[in-house]
Motif scaffolding. Structure first.
Motif, PDB file in Angstrom:
ATOM      1  N   ALA A   1      44.507 -64.487 -44.697  1.00 66.69           N
ATOM      2  CA  ALA A   1      44.715 -65.404 -43.628  1.00 66.69           C
ATOM      3  C   ALA A   1      44.543 -66.959 -44.121  1.00 66.69           C
ATOM      4  O   ALA A   1      45.441 -67.791 -43.748  1.00 66.69           O
ATOM      5  N   MET A   2      43.788 -67.225 -45.043  1.00 64.80           N
ATOM      6  CA  MET A   2      43.631 -68.678 -45.419  1.00 64.80           C
ATOM      7  C   MET A   2      45.086 -69.037 -46.166  1.00 64.80           C
ATOM      8  O   MET A   2      45.594 -70.145 -46.189  1.00 64.80           O
ATOM      9  N   GLU A   3      45.704 -67.978 -46.959  1.00 65.44           N
ATOM     10  CA  GLU A   3      46.977 -68.292 -47.734  1.00 65.44           C
ATOM     11  C   GLU A   3      48.027 -68.613 -46.775  1.00 65.44           C
ATOM     12  O   GLU A   3      48.813 -69.605 -46.889  1.00 65.44           O
ATOM     13  N   ARG A   4      48.040 -67.833 -45.706  1.00 63.67           N
ATOM     14  CA  ARG A   4      49.036 -67.878 -44.822  1.00 63.67           C
ATOM     15  C   ARG A   4      48.694 -69.414 -44.070  1.00 63.67           C
ATOM     16  O   ARG A   4      49.967 -69.764 -43.765  1.00 63.67           O
ATOM     17  N   ALA A   5      47.795 -69.639 -43.565  1.00 63.76           N
ATOM     18  CA  ALA A   5      47.461 -70.837 -42.902  1.00 63.76           C
ATOM     19  C   ALA A   5      47.887 -72.133 -43.861  1.00 63.76           C
ATOM     20  O   ALA A   5      48.681 -73.092 -43.247  1.00 63.76           O
ATOM     21  N   CYS A   6      47.381 -72.121 -45.073  1.00 61.03           N
ATOM     22  CA  CYS A   6      47.582 -73.270 -45.804  1.00 61.03           C
ATOM     23  C   CYS A   6      48.990 -73.283 -46.090  1.00 61.03           C
ATOM     24  O   CYS A   6      49.658 -74.433 -46.312  1.00 61.03           O
ATOM     25  N   ALA A   7      49.681 -72.313 -46.389  1.00 59.95           N
ATOM     26  CA  ALA A   7      51.118 -72.382 -46.600  1.00 59.95           C
ATOM     27  C   ALA A   7      51.821 -73.065 -45.573  1.00 59.95           C
ATOM     28  O   ALA A   7      52.943 -73.675 -45.771  1.00 59.95           O
ATOM     29  N   TYR A   8      51.439 -72.326 -44.395  1.00 59.06           N
ATOM     30  CA  TYR A   8      52.434 -72.929 -43.193  1.00 59.06           C
ATOM     31  C   TYR A   8      51.981 -74.429 -43.025  1.00 59.06           C
ATOM     32  O   TYR A   8      53.141 -75.144 -42.732  1.00 59.06           O
TER      33      TYR A   8
ATOM     34  N   ALA B   1      38.394 -81.637 -48.628  1.00 64.25           N
ATOM     35  CA  ALA B   1      39.647 -80.972 -48.653  1.00 64.25           C
ATOM     36  C   ALA B   1      40.528 -81.509 -47.368  1.00 64.25           C
ATOM     37  O   ALA B   1      39.913 -81.626 -46.305  1.00 64.25           O
ATOM     38  N   PRO B   2      41.732 -81.570 -47.489  1.00 63.12           N
ATOM     39  CA  PRO B   2      42.576 -81.896 -46.314  1.00 63.12           C
ATOM     40  C   PRO B   2      42.818 -81.076 -45.014  1.00 63.12           C
ATOM     41  O   PRO B   2      43.157 -81.518 -44.089  1.00 63.12           O
ATOM     42  N   ILE B   3      42.691 -79.665 -45.533  1.00 61.30           N
ATOM     43  CA  ILE B   3      43.003 -78.640 -44.490  1.00 61.30           C
ATOM     44  C   ILE B   3      41.361 -77.945 -44.413  1.00 61.30           C
ATOM     45  O   ILE B   3      40.910 -77.517 -45.517  1.00 61.30           O
ATOM     46  N   ILE B   4      41.172 -77.845 -43.071  1.00 61.29           N
ATOM     47  CA  ILE B   4      39.969 -77.220 -42.755  1.00 61.29           C
ATOM     48  C   ILE B   4      40.177 -75.924 -41.828  1.00 61.29           C
ATOM     49  O   ILE B   4      41.091 -75.701 -40.960  1.00 61.29           O
ATOM     50  N   GLY B   5      39.284 -74.839 -42.352  1.00 59.25           N
ATOM     51  CA  GLY B   5      39.138 -73.718 -41.594  1.00 59.25           C
ATOM     52  C   GLY B   5      37.795 -73.669 -40.933  1.00 59.25           C
ATOM     53  O   GLY B   5      36.903 -73.941 -41.717  1.00 59.25           O
ATOM     54  N   TRP B   6      37.558 -73.203 -39.691  1.00 62.12           N
ATOM     55  CA  TRP B   6      36.316 -73.108 -39.257  1.00 62.12           C
ATOM     56  C   TRP B   6      35.977 -71.866 -38.845  1.00 62.12           C
ATOM     57  O   TRP B   6      36.667 -71.222 -37.624  1.00 62.12           O
ATOM     58  N   LEU B   7      35.184 -71.335 -39.577  1.00 61.89           N
ATOM     59  CA  LEU B   7      34.680 -69.923 -39.220  1.00 61.89           C
ATOM     60  C   LEU B   7      33.061 -69.620 -38.780  1.00 61.89           C
ATOM     61  O   LEU B   7      32.457 -70.165 -39.599  1.00 61.89           O
ATOM     62  N   ASN B   8      33.038 -68.935 -37.837  1.00 58.60           N
ATOM     63  CA  ASN B   8      31.472 -68.887 -37.405  1.00 58.60           C
ATOM     64  C   ASN B   8      30.972 -67.841 -38.543  1.00 58.60           C
ATOM     65  O   ASN B   8      31.420 -67.039 -38.936  1.00 58.60           O
ATOM     66  N   SER B   9      29.522 -68.012 -38.380  1.00 55.47           N
ATOM     67  CA  SER B   9      28.908 -67.133 -39.363  1.00 55.47           C
ATOM     68  C   SER B   9      28.821 -65.452 -39.234  1.00 55.47           C
ATOM     69  O   SER B   9      28.081 -64.801 -39.798  1.00 55.47           O
ATOM     70  N   ASP B  10      29.192 -65.364 -37.800  1.00 53.03           N
ATOM     71  CA  ASP B  10      29.393 -63.809 -37.661  1.00 53.03           C
ATOM     72  C   ASP B  10      30.756 -63.134 -37.456  1.00 53.03           C
ATOM     73  O   ASP B  10      30.958 -62.348 -36.908  1.00 53.03           O
ATOM     74  N   ASP B  11      31.585 -64.237 -37.737  1.00 53.87           N
ATOM     75  CA  ASP B  11      33.026 -63.968 -37.542  1.00 53.87           C
ATOM     76  C   ASP B  11      33.590 -63.749 -39.006  1.00 53.87           C
ATOM     77  O   ASP B  11      32.930 -63.640 -40.192  1.00 53.87           O
TER      78      ASP B  11
ATOM     79  N   ASP C   1      52.034 -65.577 -36.109  1.00 52.74           N
ATOM     80  CA  ASP C   1      52.175 -64.373 -35.343  1.00 52.74           C
ATOM     81  C   ASP C   1      51.654 -63.012 -36.268  1.00 52.74           C
ATOM     82  O   ASP C   1      52.222 -62.243 -36.386  1.00 52.74           O
ATOM     83  N   GLU C   2      50.490 -63.086 -36.749  1.00 48.33           N
ATOM     84  CA  GLU C   2      49.705 -62.222 -37.607  1.00 48.33           C
ATOM     85  C   GLU C   2      48.189 -62.370 -37.317  1.00 48.33           C
ATOM     86  O   GLU C   2      47.516 -63.393 -36.901  1.00 48.33           O
ATOM     87  N   LEU C   3      47.606 -61.134 -37.485  1.00 44.34           N
ATOM     88  CA  LEU C   3      46.380 -61.044 -37.500  1.00 44.34           C
ATOM     89  C   LEU C   3      45.448 -62.113 -38.442  1.00 44.34           C
ATOM     90  O   LEU C   3      45.739 -61.981 -39.573  1.00 44.34           O
ATOM     91  N   GLN C   4      44.622 -63.032 -37.902  1.00 47.23           N
ATOM     92  CA  GLN C   4      44.326 -64.264 -38.918  1.00 47.23           C
ATOM     93  C   GLN C   4      42.871 -63.887 -38.851  1.00 47.23           C
ATOM     94  O   GLN C   4      42.237 -64.514 -39.756  1.00 47.23           O
ATOM     95  N   ALA C   5      42.031 -63.645 -37.831  1.00 46.54           N
ATOM     96  CA  ALA C   5      40.516 -63.516 -37.844  1.00 46.54           C
ATOM     97  C   ALA C   5      39.923 -62.635 -36.649  1.00 46.54           C
ATOM     98  O   ALA C   5      40.757 -62.320 -35.701  1.00 46.54           O
ATOM     99  N   CYS C   6      38.678 -62.113 -37.201  1.00 42.84           N
ATOM    100  CA  CYS C   6      37.895 -61.282 -36.107  1.00 42.84           C
ATOM    101  C   CYS C   6      37.045 -62.045 -35.459  1.00 42.84           C
ATOM    102  O   CYS C   6      35.978 -62.572 -36.237  1.00 42.84           O
ATOM    103  N   SER C   7      36.666 -61.777 -34.269  1.00 44.04           N
ATOM    104  CA  SER C   7      35.552 -62.599 -33.483  1.00 44.04           C
ATOM    105  C   SER C   7      34.667 -61.509 -33.135  1.00 44.04           C
ATOM    106  O   SER C   7      35.174 -60.426 -32.553  1.00 44.04           O
ATOM    107  N   ARG C   8      33.619 -61.705 -33.894  1.00 48.02           N
ATOM    108  CA  ARG C   8      32.388 -60.450 -33.471  1.00 48.02           C
ATOM    109  C   ARG C   8      31.536 -60.665 -32.069  1.00 48.02           C
ATOM    110  O   ARG C   8      31.090 -61.734 -31.875  1.00 48.02           O
TER     111      ARG C   8
END
Length: 209
Positions: free
Chosen positions: A92-99, A76-86, A190-197
């Motif tokens: 979040a994905m829809e907002r980021a890809c649309a942006y 894919a041309p757009i990448i999200g990098w999520l850790n396995s405990d986050d 400017d919205e909550l996109q992810a939680c870091s555990r």
């Protein structure tokens, strides 16, 4: 998604992706040779979501190498990098890809993040600042919560990927290089996109903050 012995959190992280991702989204998990049952869980989840979850397991040289390997496997041309405990926040994905689709000049977008504990209880917001913040502000610490970041695969590959020689702060290093190489081409949601555990094993795991 880089992972090493994170079975306790891995299922929730994957669910936070697949629970909101369109059918053409692919999740790639790079497991560093886990011995805690993560591999069995990955096999089960891949069977439950055929064609949507690809995973690889074997010894590596750390999380930076794991992410670089995932980038090579990604299509894919757009990448999200999520850790396995986050966790991704809903939408979040829809907002980021649309942006990024609406702003082809942008190479990366990030958003607000928050810290949660082992059980998912909110601990507080990550000290996020917008990309208009002077680059010198990075000297006071990283103001980008890593799992909130989505970026164009080609841009990161152009920069050589993550620095595999770094054991920590390889995300911080990447943000600095992106900001320098592509000034004014980093966006912000400017919205909550992810939680870091945050949990007792965080410093020993196969991920970085």
């Amino acid at each position: 998604m880089p992972s090493l012995n994170q079975r306790e959190y891995l299922g929730a992280a994957i669910t936070s992706v697949l629970g909101q991702a369109p059918e053409d989204t692919e999740l790639i998990v790079m497991d560093g040779g886990s011995t805690d049952g993560s591999v069995d869980l990955l096999a089960d989840l891949a069977a439950q979501h055929p064609g949507r979850v690809r995973w690889f397991s074997g010894p590596d040289e750390g999380p930076a190498q794991a992410v670089n390997a995932a980038l090579r496997h990604a299509r894919a041309p757009i990448i999200g990098w999520l850790n396995s405990d986050d966790l991704y926040a809903p939408g979040a994905m829809e907002r980021a890809c649309a942006y990024l689709f609406e702003r082809p000049e942008c190479v990366m977008v990030y958003g607000q993040g928050e810290h949660v504990d082992a059980s998912g209880r909110t601990l507080g917001r990550y000290p996020t600042l917008p990309p208009s913040t002077p680059l010198a502000a990075f000297s006071d610490g990283c103001f980008i919560c890593q799992p909130t970041a989505f970026f164009r695969r080609d841009a990161v590959i152009e920069l050589g990927g993550l620095d595999g020689g770094l054991r920590t702060a390889f995300d911080f290093d990447l943000w600095l290089r992106l900001f320098k190489a592509f000034p004014d081409r980093v966006g912000f949601i400017d919205e909550l996109q992810a939680c870091s555990r945050l949990h007792p094993g965080r410093s020993e795991e196969h991920t970085s903050e």
